[in-house]
Design an enzyme around this catalytic site. Structure first.
Site, PDB file in Angstrom:
ATOM      1  N   GLN A 105       0.812  -1.149  -0.065  1.00 66.08           N
ATOM      2  CA  GLN A 105       0.040   0.167  -0.083  1.00 66.08           C
ATOM      3  C   GLN A 105       0.884   1.347   0.091  1.00 66.08           C
ATOM      4  OE1 GLN A 105      -3.480  -0.428   2.986  1.00 66.08           O
ATOM      5  NE2 GLN A 105      -1.749  -2.031   3.574  1.00 66.08           N
ATOM      6  N   ASP A 108       6.322   4.509  -1.306  1.00 65.37           N
ATOM      7  CA  ASP A 108       7.570   5.347  -1.274  1.00 65.37           C
ATOM      8  C   ASP A 108       8.725   4.467  -2.092  1.00 65.37           C
ATOM      9  OD1 ASP A 108       8.097   2.879   0.297  1.00 65.37           O
ATOM     10  OD2 ASP A 108       7.669   3.612   2.209  1.00 65.37           O
ATOM     11  N   HIS A 123      -1.570   1.087  -4.095  1.00 65.80           N
ATOM     12  CA  HIS A 123      -2.183   2.715  -4.097  1.00 65.80           C
ATOM     13  C   HIS A 123      -1.174   3.575  -4.701  1.00 65.80           C
ATOM     14  CE1 HIS A 123      -4.150   1.715   0.031  1.00 65.80           C
ATOM     15  NE2 HIS A 123      -4.732   1.329  -1.050  1.00 65.80           N
ATOM     16  N   CYS A 131      -2.054  12.096 -16.191  1.00 70.14           N
ATOM     17  CA  CYS A 131      -3.078  13.021 -16.628  1.00 70.14           C
ATOM     18  C   CYS A 131      -4.215  13.043 -15.598  1.00 70.14           C
ATOM     19  CB  CYS A 131      -3.261  13.003 -17.844  1.00 70.14           C
ATOM     20  SG  CYS A 131      -4.308  14.102 -18.564  1.00 70.14           S
ATOM     21  N   CYS A 153       0.041  19.076 -18.458  1.00 66.31           N
ATOM     22  CA  CYS A 153      -0.092  17.923 -19.565  1.00 66.31           C
ATOM     23  C   CYS A 153      -0.006  18.151 -20.769  1.00 66.31           C
ATOM     24  CB  CYS A 153      -1.325  16.783 -19.371  1.00 66.31           C
ATOM     25  SG  CYS A 153      -1.155  15.340 -19.946  1.00 66.31           S
ATOM     26  N   CYS A 155      -1.685  17.255 -23.147  1.00 70.38           N
ATOM     27  CA  CYS A 155      -2.878  17.387 -23.706  1.00 70.38           C
ATOM     28  C   CYS A 155      -3.532  18.661 -23.334  1.00 70.38           C
ATOM     29  CB  CYS A 155      -3.825  16.315 -23.297  1.00 70.38           C
ATOM     30  SG  CYS A 155      -4.518  16.417 -21.573  1.00 70.38           S
ATOM     31  N   GLY A 192       2.785  -4.425   9.167  1.00 68.80           N
ATOM     32  CA  GLY A 192       2.787  -3.217   9.317  1.00 68.80           C
ATOM     33  C   GLY A 192       1.603  -2.282   8.682  1.00 68.80           C
ATOM     34  N   PRO A 219       3.386  -4.212  16.027  1.00 64.71           N
ATOM     35  CA  PRO A 219       3.365  -3.750  17.315  1.00 64.71           C
ATOM     36  C   PRO A 219       2.068  -3.945  18.093  1.00 64.71           C
ATOM     37  CG  PRO A 219       4.438  -2.153  16.225  1.00 64.71           C
ATOM     38  CD  PRO A 219       4.029  -3.116  15.046  1.00 64.71           C
TER      39      PRO A 219
HETATM   40  C1  BJW Z   1       4.200  -0.895  12.738  1.00 70.53           C
HETATM   41  C2  BJW Z   1       5.560  -0.293  13.108  1.00 70.53           C
HETATM   42  C3  BJW Z   1       6.768  -0.802  12.860  1.00 70.53           C
HETATM   43  C4  BJW Z   1       3.996   1.019  13.461  1.00 70.53           C
HETATM   44  N1  BJW Z   1       6.687  -2.407  12.418  1.00 70.53           N
HETATM   45  N2  BJW Z   1       4.331  -1.937  12.077  1.00 70.53           N
HETATM   46  C5  BJW Z   1     -15.711  -0.504   3.198  1.00 70.53           C
HETATM   47  C6  BJW Z   1     -15.309  -1.303   2.170  1.00 70.53           C
HETATM   48  C7  BJW Z   1     -14.467  -1.009   1.100  1.00 70.53           C
HETATM   49  C8  BJW Z   1     -14.067   0.455   0.958  1.00 70.53           C
HETATM   50  C9  BJW Z   1     -14.809   1.025   1.944  1.00 70.53           C
HETATM   51  C10 BJW Z   1     -15.384   0.677   3.000  1.00 70.53           C
HETATM   52  N3  BJW Z   1     -15.499   1.971   3.673  1.00 70.53           N
HETATM   53  C11 BJW Z   1     -14.893   2.874   3.306  1.00 70.53           C
HETATM   54  C12 BJW Z   1     -14.335   2.574   2.241  1.00 70.53           C
HETATM   55  C13 BJW Z   1     -13.669   3.480   1.357  1.00 70.53           C
HETATM   56  C14 BJW Z   1     -12.269   3.622   1.690  1.00 70.53           C
HETATM   57  C15 BJW Z   1     -11.605   3.098   3.102  1.00 70.53           C
HETATM   58  O1  BJW Z   1     -11.165   1.972   3.044  1.00 70.53           O
HETATM   59  N4  BJW Z   1     -11.966   3.853   4.155  1.00 70.53           N
HETATM   60  C16 BJW Z   1     -11.597   3.260   5.537  1.00 70.53           C
HETATM   61  C17 BJW Z   1     -10.662   4.252   6.126  1.00 70.53           C
HETATM   62  C18 BJW Z   1     -13.023   3.381   6.168  1.00 70.53           C
HETATM   63  N5  BJW Z   1     -11.374   3.078   0.700  1.00 70.53           N
HETATM   64  C19 BJW Z   1     -10.999   3.572  -0.500  1.00 70.53           C
HETATM   65  O2  BJW Z   1     -11.632   4.660  -0.856  1.00 70.53           O
HETATM   66  C20 BJW Z   1     -10.297   3.015  -1.741  1.00 70.53           C
HETATM   67  N6  BJW Z   1     -11.002   2.931  -2.826  1.00 70.53           N
HETATM   68  C21 BJW Z   1     -12.212   2.351  -2.951  1.00 70.53           C
HETATM   69  O3  BJW Z   1     -12.709   1.699  -2.189  1.00 70.53           O
HETATM   70  O4  BJW Z   1     -12.626   2.361  -4.024  1.00 70.53           O
HETATM   71  C22 BJW Z   1     -13.925   2.005  -4.362  1.00 70.53           C
HETATM   72  C23 BJW Z   1     -14.989   2.683  -3.892  1.00 70.53           C
HETATM   73  C24 BJW Z   1     -15.070   3.792  -4.528  1.00 70.53           C
HETATM   74  C25 BJW Z   1     -16.007   4.853  -4.207  1.00 70.53           C
HETATM   75  C26 BJW Z   1     -16.757   4.704  -2.997  1.00 70.53           C
HETATM   76  C27 BJW Z   1     -16.686   3.758  -2.377  1.00 70.53           C
HETATM   77  C28 BJW Z   1     -15.572   2.558  -2.470  1.00 70.53           C
HETATM   78  C29 BJW Z   1      -9.021   3.930  -1.932  1.00 70.53           C
HETATM   79  C30 BJW Z   1      -8.035   3.752  -0.715  1.00 70.53           C
HETATM   80  C31 BJW Z   1      -6.920   4.721  -0.920  1.00 70.53           C
HETATM   81  C32 BJW Z   1      -6.257   4.877   0.413  1.00 70.53           C
HETATM   82  N7  BJW Z   1      -5.114   6.030   0.162  1.00 70.53           N
HETATM   83  C33 BJW Z   1      -4.129   6.430   1.198  1.00 70.53           C
HETATM   84  C34 BJW Z   1      -3.340   7.618   0.276  1.00 70.53           C
HETATM   85  C35 BJW Z   1      -2.880   7.497  -0.675  1.00 70.53           C
HETATM   86  C36 BJW Z   1      -1.344   6.986  -0.741  1.00 70.53           C
HETATM   87  C37 BJW Z   1      -0.448   8.052   0.057  1.00 70.53           C
HETATM   88  O5  BJW Z   1      -0.680   9.113   0.214  1.00 70.53           O
HETATM   89  O6  BJW Z   1       0.628   7.566   0.761  1.00 70.53           O
HETATM   90  O7  BJW Z   1      -3.362   5.069   1.123  1.00 70.53           O
HETATM   91  S1  BJW Z   1      -4.884   6.626   2.636  1.00 70.53           S
HETATM   92  C38 BJW Z   1      -3.435   5.667   3.528  1.00 70.53           C
HETATM   93  O8  BJW Z   1      -4.140   4.547   4.338  1.00 70.53           O
HETATM   94  C39 BJW Z   1      -2.520   5.264   2.469  1.00 70.53           C
HETATM   95  C40 BJW Z   1      -2.070   4.096   2.834  1.00 70.53           C
HETATM   96  O9  BJW Z   1      -1.726   3.051   1.848  1.00 70.53           O
HETATM   97  C41 BJW Z   1      -3.408   3.488   3.419  1.00 70.53           C
HETATM   98  C42 BJW Z   1      -3.420   2.180   4.649  1.00 70.53           C
HETATM   99  O10 BJW Z   1      -2.787   2.705   5.755  1.00 70.53           O
HETATM  100  P1  BJW Z   1      -1.485   1.729   6.541  1.00 70.53           P
HETATM  101  O11 BJW Z   1      -0.257   1.673   5.542  1.00 70.53           O
HETATM  102  O12 BJW Z   1      -2.344   0.816   7.145  1.00 70.53           O
HETATM  103  O13 BJW Z   1      -0.878   2.683   7.664  1.00 70.53           O
HETATM  104  P2  BJW Z   1      -1.692   3.044   9.077  1.00 70.53           P
HETATM  105  O14 BJW Z   1      -1.052   4.273   9.690  1.00 70.53           O
HETATM  106  O15 BJW Z   1      -3.168   3.333   9.100  1.00 70.53           O
HETATM  107  O16 BJW Z   1      -1.259   2.145   9.893  1.00 70.53           O
HETATM  108  C43 BJW Z   1       0.201   1.515  10.368  1.00 70.53           C
HETATM  109  C44 BJW Z   1       0.255   0.565  11.020  1.00 70.53           C
HETATM  110  O17 BJW Z   1       1.719   0.046  11.181  1.00 70.53           O
HETATM  111  C45 BJW Z   1      -0.268   0.502  12.442  1.00 70.53           C
HETATM  112  O18 BJW Z   1      -1.148  -0.828  12.381  1.00 70.53           O
HETATM  113  C46 BJW Z   1       0.892   0.521  13.420  1.00 70.53           C
HETATM  114  O19 BJW Z   1       0.508  -0.299  14.596  1.00 70.53           O
HETATM  115  C47 BJW Z   1       1.895  -0.153  12.405  1.00 70.53           C
HETATM  116  N8  BJW Z   1       3.478  -0.006  12.789  1.00 70.53           N
HETATM  117  N9  BJW Z   1       5.163   0.951  13.730  1.00 70.53           N
HETATM  118  C48 BJW Z   1       5.517  -2.595  11.888  1.00 70.53           C
HETATM  119  N10 BJW Z   1       8.117  -0.388  13.455  1.00 70.53           N
HETATM  120 ZN    ZN Z   2      -3.414  14.646 -20.378  1.00 69.29          ZN
END
Ligand code: BJW
Ligand code: ZN
Length: 260
Positions: A105, A108, A123, A131, A153, A155, A192, A219
């Protein structure tokens, strides 16, 4: 805290006899590199920058400059960042299995820099732009700092970061490949991630439905902890190198695949 030894041993035994492995990673695996996570109390990105202002298609339409500034800042912060022992241990696991698919996800690029050979970015990527009007134009890698923001872009429209914002669909080809890797794996790992963002969070559950042994490394407990066969509590930078070492020993001792 590194989890119970029996959980660790079961994880080692499962990995020791696995041919195909799928690992889903999240922001936590890059944390020890100094990349902030999103949702951790006190330090998560979404505590500092409101998600609705920078990570939705509406934000991109309303205020593209703000969204660009956020991703330019993320790119700037990556300049001094390198992969950590968690990324490297996972990359070295490539040699232990017939297939190891890293579904990340993270945007980086640290898995690729650590040497992982099969990385699926569900992601998007911080280093790619495309675009806003989907004319098909993509630039990879896009120079940092951007010459102007938002950049034009060819275009006549503008370019946007090629990342998946909330409410946007995941890239279909990548997501399908990730699902297939999950369905076909012998062991699925969740590394993670808080497991709250769907549909990526469900990928280890697909692995489980396909019959895989599923392992969580984090963790903290997550929303999906109860679904895993084993949860190893600790940082990936500590647990993954220990797993790598233990699986190598397990194989060298003639256990695992040769006894199947
Ligand atoms: C360690 C550590 C160490 C700390 N070692 N671990 C139900 C079903 C399906 C979809 C949905 C739903 N309800 C809502 C939705 C929509 C939504 C969603 O899921 N929302 C929830 C928040 C409720 N999903 C979407 O919108 C997705 N698209 C989609 O569903 O399309 C269909 C659709 C369309 C229209 C309407 C509805 C559905 C798209 C999701 C896009 C996410 N984008 C982001 C940002 C973009 C990239 C960026 O800028 O970086 O992606 S948000 C952000 O969260 C990023 C991450 O990839 C993503 C996940 O986060 P992650 O990686 O889990 O990080 P954290 O901070 O949450 O957790 C870190 C963890 O590390 C913790 O657990 C710590 O304990 C741990 N940790 N130190 C190991 N040393
Ligand atoms: Zn374009």
């Amino acid at each position: 805290m590194t989890g119970s030894s029996s959980g660790f041993d079961r994880a080692v035994a499962a990995l020791g006899s696995a041919r195909r492995v799928m690992a889903l990673s999240g922001a936590g695996i890059s944390r020890e590199s100094g990349v902030p996570t999103f949702r951790e109390a006190g330090e998560g990105l979404w505590e500092k920058v409101p998600m609705e202002e920078v990570a939705t298609p509406e934000a991109l339409r309303r205020n593209p400059l703000r969204v660009w500034e956020f991703y330019e800042m993320r790119r700037e912060n990556m300049k001094s960042v390198d992969p950590n022992p968690g990324h490297y241990a996972l990359a070295q696991m490539d040699d232990l299995f017939d297939e190891l698919t890293v579904v990340t996800q993270n945007i980086d690029g640290l898995h690729q820099r650590a040497g992982s050979r099969d990385v699926i970015e569900v992601h998007g990527s911080l280093w790619r732009v495309r675009c806003v009007d989907d004319c098909g134009h993509e630039v990879d890698p896009f120079p940092h700092p951007a010459p102007e923001i938002p950049p034009p872009c060819r275009c006549g429209s503008t370019l946007r970061p090629a990342v998946v914002l909330f409410g946007e669909n995941l890239p279909i080809v990548e997501f399908e490949r990730a699902r297939r890797a999950a369905l076909e794996c012998d062991v699925g790992m969740s590394l993670g991630t808080s497991s709250v963002v769907w549909p990526a969070a469900g990928i280890p559950l697909v692995a489980k439905e396909g019959g895989a042994f599923v392992i969580e490394v984090n963790p903290e407990e997550t929303e999906l902890t109860a679904h895993f066969d084993v949860s190893l509590r600790g940082p990936t930078g500590d647990i993954l190198p220990r797993l790598l070492e233990a699986v190598r020993k397990h194989r060298a001792a003639g256990k695992g695949r040769s006894q199947e």
